[in-house]
Design an enzyme around this catalytic site. Structure first.
Site, PDB file in Angstrom:
ATOM      1  N   HIS A  86       0.841  -1.204   0.000  1.00 19.45           N
ATOM      2  CA  HIS A  86       0.000   0.000   0.000  1.00 19.45           C
ATOM      3  C   HIS A  86       0.872   1.247   0.000  1.00 19.45           C
ATOM      4  O   HIS A  86       0.667   2.171  -0.797  1.00 19.45           O
ATOM      5  CB  HIS A  86      -0.926  -0.006   1.222  1.00 19.45           C
ATOM      6  CG  HIS A  86      -1.628   1.298   1.436  1.00 19.45           C
ATOM      7  ND1 HIS A  86      -2.612   1.783   0.595  1.00 19.45           N
ATOM      8  CD2 HIS A  86      -1.480   2.240   2.417  1.00 19.45           C
ATOM      9  CE1 HIS A  86      -3.037   2.949   1.035  1.00 19.45           C
ATOM     10  NE2 HIS A  86      -2.365   3.254   2.136  1.00 19.45           N
ATOM     11  N   ASP A 116       9.204  21.169 -26.315  1.00 20.70           N
ATOM     12  CA  ASP A 116       9.250  19.846 -25.689  1.00 20.70           C
ATOM     13  C   ASP A 116      10.353  19.845 -24.651  1.00 20.70           C
ATOM     14  O   ASP A 116      11.054  20.844 -24.460  1.00 20.70           O
ATOM     15  CB  ASP A 116       9.502  18.750 -26.736  1.00 20.70           C
ATOM     16  CG  ASP A 116       8.901  17.413 -26.330  1.00 20.70           C
ATOM     17  OD1 ASP A 116       8.900  17.132 -25.115  1.00 20.70           O
ATOM     18  OD2 ASP A 116       8.441  16.664 -27.203  1.00 20.70           O
ATOM     19  N   TRP A 151       6.975  -0.655   4.151  1.00 23.85           N
ATOM     20  CA  TRP A 151       7.269   0.084   2.917  1.00 23.85           C
ATOM     21  C   TRP A 151       8.674   0.682   2.928  1.00 23.85           C
ATOM     22  O   TRP A 151       9.236   0.980   1.879  1.00 23.85           O
ATOM     23  CB  TRP A 151       6.227   1.177   2.690  1.00 23.85           C
ATOM     24  CG  TRP A 151       6.310   2.339   3.641  1.00 23.85           C
ATOM     25  CD1 TRP A 151       5.800   2.402   4.892  1.00 23.85           C
ATOM     26  CD2 TRP A 151       6.929   3.599   3.396  1.00 23.85           C
ATOM     27  NE1 TRP A 151       6.072   3.623   5.461  1.00 23.85           N
ATOM     28  CE2 TRP A 151       6.755   4.385   4.566  1.00 23.85           C
ATOM     29  CE3 TRP A 151       7.604   4.162   2.312  1.00 23.85           C
ATOM     30  CZ2 TRP A 151       7.240   5.683   4.687  1.00 23.85           C
ATOM     31  CZ3 TRP A 151       8.089   5.460   2.432  1.00 23.85           C
ATOM     32  CH2 TRP A 151       7.894   6.203   3.595  1.00 23.85           C
ATOM     33  N   SER A 178      14.341   5.466 -13.382  1.00 23.46           N
ATOM     34  CA  SER A 178      13.407   6.309 -14.122  1.00 23.46           C
ATOM     35  C   SER A 178      13.340   7.714 -13.528  1.00 23.46           C
ATOM     36  O   SER A 178      13.393   8.716 -14.258  1.00 23.46           O
ATOM     37  CB  SER A 178      12.014   5.662 -14.107  1.00 23.46           C
ATOM     38  OG  SER A 178      11.037   6.557 -14.593  1.00 23.46           O
ATOM     39  N   SER A 179      13.232   7.808 -12.205  1.00 26.83           N
ATOM     40  CA  SER A 179      13.184   9.126 -11.560  1.00 26.83           C
ATOM     41  C   SER A 179      14.490   9.880 -11.763  1.00 26.83           C
ATOM     42  O   SER A 179      14.481  11.113 -11.933  1.00 26.83           O
ATOM     43  CB  SER A 179      12.896   8.954 -10.068  1.00 26.83           C
ATOM     44  OG  SER A 179      11.651   8.322  -9.857  1.00 26.83           O
ATOM     45  N   HIS A 264      13.135  10.435   4.139  1.00 28.46           N
ATOM     46  CA  HIS A 264      12.703  11.753   4.614  1.00 28.46           C
ATOM     47  C   HIS A 264      12.779  12.815   3.521  1.00 28.46           C
ATOM     48  O   HIS A 264      11.827  13.584   3.368  1.00 28.46           O
ATOM     49  CB  HIS A 264      13.498  12.192   5.839  1.00 28.46           C
ATOM     50  CG  HIS A 264      12.856  13.336   6.542  1.00 28.46           C
ATOM     51  ND1 HIS A 264      13.132  14.651   6.215  1.00 28.46           N
ATOM     52  CD2 HIS A 264      11.921  13.395   7.512  1.00 28.46           C
ATOM     53  CE1 HIS A 264      12.409  15.453   6.970  1.00 28.46           C
ATOM     54  NE2 HIS A 264      11.665  14.717   7.759  1.00 28.46           N
ATOM     55  N   GLU A 266      12.251  12.165   0.586  1.00 31.13           N
ATOM     56  CA  GLU A 266      11.164  11.769  -0.309  1.00 31.13           C
ATOM     57  C   GLU A 266       9.850  12.442   0.078  1.00 31.13           C
ATOM     58  O   GLU A 266       9.005  12.711  -0.782  1.00 31.13           O
ATOM     59  CB  GLU A 266      11.004  10.254  -0.297  1.00 31.13           C
ATOM     60  CG  GLU A 266      10.063   9.739  -1.369  1.00 31.13           C
ATOM     61  CD  GLU A 266      10.054   8.236  -1.453  1.00 31.13           C
ATOM     62  OE1 GLU A 266       9.685   7.710  -2.509  1.00 31.13           O
ATOM     63  OE2 GLU A 266      10.417   7.574  -0.469  1.00 31.13           O
ATOM     64  N   TYR A 268       9.568  15.487   1.014  1.00 32.49           N
ATOM     65  CA  TYR A 268       9.608  16.791   0.350  1.00 32.49           C
ATOM     66  C   TYR A 268       9.686  16.652  -1.160  1.00 32.49           C
ATOM     67  O   TYR A 268       9.274  17.563  -1.889  1.00 32.49           O
ATOM     68  CB  TYR A 268      10.786  17.601   0.901  1.00 32.49           C
ATOM     69  CG  TYR A 268      10.655  17.816   2.383  1.00 32.49           C
ATOM     70  CD1 TYR A 268       9.764  18.763   2.880  1.00 32.49           C
ATOM     71  CD2 TYR A 268      11.355  17.032   3.288  1.00 32.49           C
ATOM     72  CE1 TYR A 268       9.603  18.939   4.234  1.00 32.49           C
ATOM     73  CE2 TYR A 268      11.194  17.200   4.650  1.00 32.49           C
ATOM     74  CZ  TYR A 268      10.318  18.149   5.117  1.00 32.49           C
ATOM     75  OH  TYR A 268      10.136  18.315   6.465  1.00 32.49           O
ATOM     76  N   SER A 279       0.699  27.120  -5.566  1.00 37.72           N
ATOM     77  CA  SER A 279       1.043  28.522  -5.814  1.00 37.72           C
ATOM     78  C   SER A 279       0.545  28.978  -7.181  1.00 37.72           C
ATOM     79  O   SER A 279      -0.016  30.076  -7.318  1.00 37.72           O
ATOM     80  CB  SER A 279       2.560  28.706  -5.710  1.00 37.72           C
ATOM     81  OG  SER A 279       3.043  28.341  -4.438  1.00 37.72           O
ATOM     82  N   HIS A 313      15.542  12.154  12.991  1.00 36.68           N
ATOM     83  CA  HIS A 313      14.436  12.143  13.968  1.00 36.68           C
ATOM     84  C   HIS A 313      13.545  10.917  13.806  1.00 36.68           C
ATOM     85  O   HIS A 313      12.674  10.681  14.649  1.00 36.68           O
ATOM     86  CB  HIS A 313      13.607  13.435  13.865  1.00 36.68           C
ATOM     87  CG  HIS A 313      12.817  13.554  12.596  1.00 36.68           C
ATOM     88  ND1 HIS A 313      13.219  14.326  11.546  1.00 36.68           N
ATOM     89  CD2 HIS A 313      11.635  13.016  12.221  1.00 36.68           C
ATOM     90  CE1 HIS A 313      12.340  14.263  10.575  1.00 36.68           C
ATOM     91  NE2 HIS A 313      11.365  13.472  10.957  1.00 36.68           N
ATOM     92  N   HIS A 314      13.732  10.155  12.734  1.00 38.26           N
ATOM     93  CA  HIS A 314      13.018   8.884  12.596  1.00 38.26           C
ATOM     94  C   HIS A 314      13.684   7.764  13.385  1.00 38.26           C
ATOM     95  O   HIS A 314      13.130   6.667  13.467  1.00 38.26           O
ATOM     96  CB  HIS A 314      12.948   8.473  11.119  1.00 38.26           C
ATOM     97  CG  HIS A 314      12.070   9.352  10.290  1.00 38.26           C
ATOM     98  ND1 HIS A 314      10.696   9.230  10.259  1.00 38.26           N
ATOM     99  CD2 HIS A 314      12.371  10.388   9.461  1.00 38.26           C
ATOM    100  CE1 HIS A 314      10.186  10.141   9.442  1.00 38.26           C
ATOM    101  NE2 HIS A 314      11.183  10.852   8.940  1.00 38.26           N
ATOM    102  N   THR A 339       7.574  26.400   5.980  1.00 33.68           N
ATOM    103  CA  THR A 339       6.221  25.921   5.676  1.00 33.68           C
ATOM    104  C   THR A 339       5.177  26.935   6.099  1.00 33.68           C
ATOM    105  O   THR A 339       4.208  27.207   5.371  1.00 33.68           O
ATOM    106  CB  THR A 339       5.974  24.573   6.376  1.00 33.68           C
ATOM    107  OG1 THR A 339       6.995  23.646   6.008  1.00 33.68           O
ATOM    108  CG2 THR A 339       4.616  24.016   5.982  1.00 33.68           C
ATOM    109  N   LYS A 342       5.003  29.817   3.610  1.00 33.22           N
ATOM    110  CA  LYS A 342       4.224  29.501   2.406  1.00 33.22           C
ATOM    111  C   LYS A 342       2.729  29.564   2.682  1.00 33.22           C
ATOM    112  O   LYS A 342       1.957  30.136   1.884  1.00 33.22           O
ATOM    113  CB  LYS A 342       4.624  28.111   1.891  1.00 33.22           C
ATOM    114  CG  LYS A 342       6.020  28.039   1.325  1.00 33.22           C
ATOM    115  CD  LYS A 342       6.273  26.738   0.614  1.00 33.22           C
ATOM    116  CE  LYS A 342       6.521  25.604   1.572  1.00 33.22           C
ATOM    117  NZ  LYS A 342       7.844  25.657   2.201  1.00 33.22           N
ATOM    118  N   ARG A 461       1.181   0.473  15.345  1.00 28.07           N
ATOM    119  CA  ARG A 461       1.036   0.265  13.904  1.00 28.07           C
ATOM    120  C   ARG A 461       1.418  -1.169  13.545  1.00 28.07           C
ATOM    121  O   ARG A 461       2.084  -1.869  14.307  1.00 28.07           O
ATOM    122  CB  ARG A 461       1.922   1.254  13.144  1.00 28.07           C
ATOM    123  CG  ARG A 461       3.392   1.067  13.417  1.00 28.07           C
ATOM    124  CD  ARG A 461       4.228   2.250  12.971  1.00 28.07           C
ATOM    125  NE  ARG A 461       4.220   2.447  11.537  1.00 28.07           N
ATOM    126  CZ  ARG A 461       5.021   3.314  10.901  1.00 28.07           C
ATOM    127  NH1 ARG A 461       5.874   4.048  11.591  1.00 28.07           N
ATOM    128  NH2 ARG A 461       4.962   3.454   9.590  1.00 28.07           N
TER     129      ARG A 461
END
Length: 496
Positions: A86, A116, A151, A178-179, A264, A266, A268, A279, A313-314, A339, A342, A461
């Protein structure tokens, strides 16, 4: 296709059947082998919808089991793989393909006034790799009962000898490549699409282009670390190495630090394109430049930089010394400042302009609420003492979904309604769109607010068999999932 059509005994000439088949094959081949950035973005979005459908289907199994204990799985080996896949499908095969690959390919060249992407064939290659990795990841669900490692796939759970783990890691390698190729393409396109100097070009870029640039840089920094971790795990599993296996002399903390160094940033990587899209949409509907644009740009930069240095912090549970815990608590709390800048700028832009509330703005307001509340719970969990208490509880799950999942889903929905013209020449029903936004907001918050409450009272969890004192919470939590699926049906009816 031709034998099927001929076997139907339709009262039409074979010429028209053949013509229809040729058009069908041409469209399929054009979608698969096109180098046009708009078509590639559209196929990215379609692949993201396929991956999201699989991820949401797995969430049904999770919620059914928690609402009705014993309904589907009979052991943790049947329950935990649903959680693993998931998370992977929703993050790597839905949010990233849609927000970065989909809207990035469609909007970025248009905003740069470019015909392009700078490397169209490289762009197409990154799309093909996503499709292949999606298929491989889907196949790994059915081999050896799936992956029972979560995950994040931390060792030593990921060192267990299951063939599905190898397929999962192979798929992650492909989607990471790919990324990486897509990020290189985005960055070079941004650098080469104007005749101005780099500094002047960047000063006139839209905030969405800036967010894609920062996201691509984060991907280039963090993805090689993921590839290194996966290679270490595969070496431990098949080559008798001992990088991460503590039973053979491997490092005990390395399996946590290296994966979280990717996971982490990821967060952001997934939310920065959402910030840029929000925006652009607020600026579009208010018909003015976003309030405090320079501060927004600096806030995006600070968010990207801090996202790479606060992964620790994880891992408060590993026993850091007091100075390290203090640094990680402080640096994590600092992220709340950009944050907040924004969010205040978005609210100022909305407040200073006059426009009627339409469907995309309802989703934008939901995004602002979700980001604010999720950031507040993030400040709570950034404290090392509180985080140790709430570690591995549903409070962390609720925080993660409020910040990441709801923020990304609301942004995708708002962008879908805003840029509807790319998908259809017809106007959508604004009345049904408002019903869709309202039902999504109410039902999703029923799920994730309840998760915070469950975490505070101590529900862990990745647990499928629990005390019956939590039954009412889980049953109420699952009601929100019904509302989410009703909103999905409303969206499908709107598209129809």
């Amino acid at each position: 296709m031709l034998p099927i059509l001929y076997s139907l005994n339709l009262n039409i000439y074979p010429f028209y059947i053949t013509l229809f088949s040729l058009i069908y094959y041409y469209l399929v081949l054009y979608l698969l082998f096109t180098t046009n950035h708009i078509w590639i973005g559209a196929v990215y979005i379609m692949s993201g919808l396929i991956g999201g459908s699989i991820g949401i289907g797995l969430s049904i199994i999770i919620r059914l089991e928690l609402a009705l204990p014993g309904f589907i799985p009979s052991s943790s080996l049947q329950y935990n793989p649903n959680i693993t896949f998931h998370g992977i499908f929703m993050i790597s095969f839905m949010i990233m393909p849609i927000l970065i690959g989909g809207f990035g390919n469609i909007l970025l060249p248009l905003m740069l006034c470019s015909s392009d992407m700078i490397f169209p064939r490289l762009n197409a290659l990154s799309l093909w790799l996503v499709f292949n990795s999606l298929i491989i990841m889907f196949l790994s669900i059915f081999i050896d009962g799936g992956v029972n490692a979560g995950w994040t796939s931390h060792a030593p759970l990921s060192i267990i000898n299951y063939s599905s783990i190898d397929l999962m890691f192979f798929s992650l390698h492909i989607v990471g490549l790919s990324s990486l190729l897509g990020s290189i393409n985005f960055i070079i396109t941004l650098l080469k699409s104007t005749n101005l100097s780099i500094i002047n070009s960047f000063l006139f870029l839209s905030l969405y282009c800036w967010s894609i640039f920062f996201t691509s840089v984060l991907l280039i920094i963090s993805l090689p670390v993921l590839a290194g971790v996966i290679t270490m795990i595969i070496s431990d599993r098949h080559s008798n190495c001992s990088f991460l296996d503590p039973l053979r002399g491997g490092d005990l903390l390395l399996p946590q630090h290296l994966p979280w160094f990717l996971r982490h940033p990821e967060v952001y990587i997934l939310i920065l394109p959402a910030f840029g899209l929000i925006s652009e949409m607020i600026s579009k509907f208010s018909q003015c430049i976003i309030s405090g644009r320079d501060s927004m740009l600096i806030a995006l930069l600070i968010t990207a930089v801090l996202g790479c240095i606060v992964w620790g912090h994880h891992t408060f549970m590993v026993g850091f010394d007091l100075d390290t815990r203090s640094y990680l608590t402080f640096s994590t709390s600092i992220i709340a400042i950009p944050t907040g800048i924004k969010i205040l700028n978005w609210l100022a832009t909305i407040w200073s302009s006059r426009f009627s509330l339409i469907t995309p703005l309802y989703f934008i307001i939901g995004f602002l609420f979700s980001s604010t509340f999720g950031g507040f719970t993030g400040l709570i969990s950034s404290n090392s003492i509180i985080d140790i208490i709430l570690h591995d509880s549903y409070f962390i799950i609720g925080h993660l979904h409020h910040v990441l999942s709801l923020g990304a889903i609301y942004t995708i929905s708002a962008a879908f309604y805003t840029y509807w013209i790319f998908f259809s020449t017809h106007h959508f029903s604004d009345y049904l769109g408002r019903i869709h936004s309202g039902s999504s907001f109410i039902s999703s918050n029923i799920i994730f607010f309840t998760m915070h409450s469950l975490g505070i009272i101590g529900f862990p969890r990745r647990i499928y068999d629990y005390s019956m004192i939590f039954f009412k919470f889980q049953w109420f939590n699952s009601l929100g999932l019904i509302g989410i699926y009703l909103s999905i049906l409303i969206l499908l009816f709107i598209i129809y």
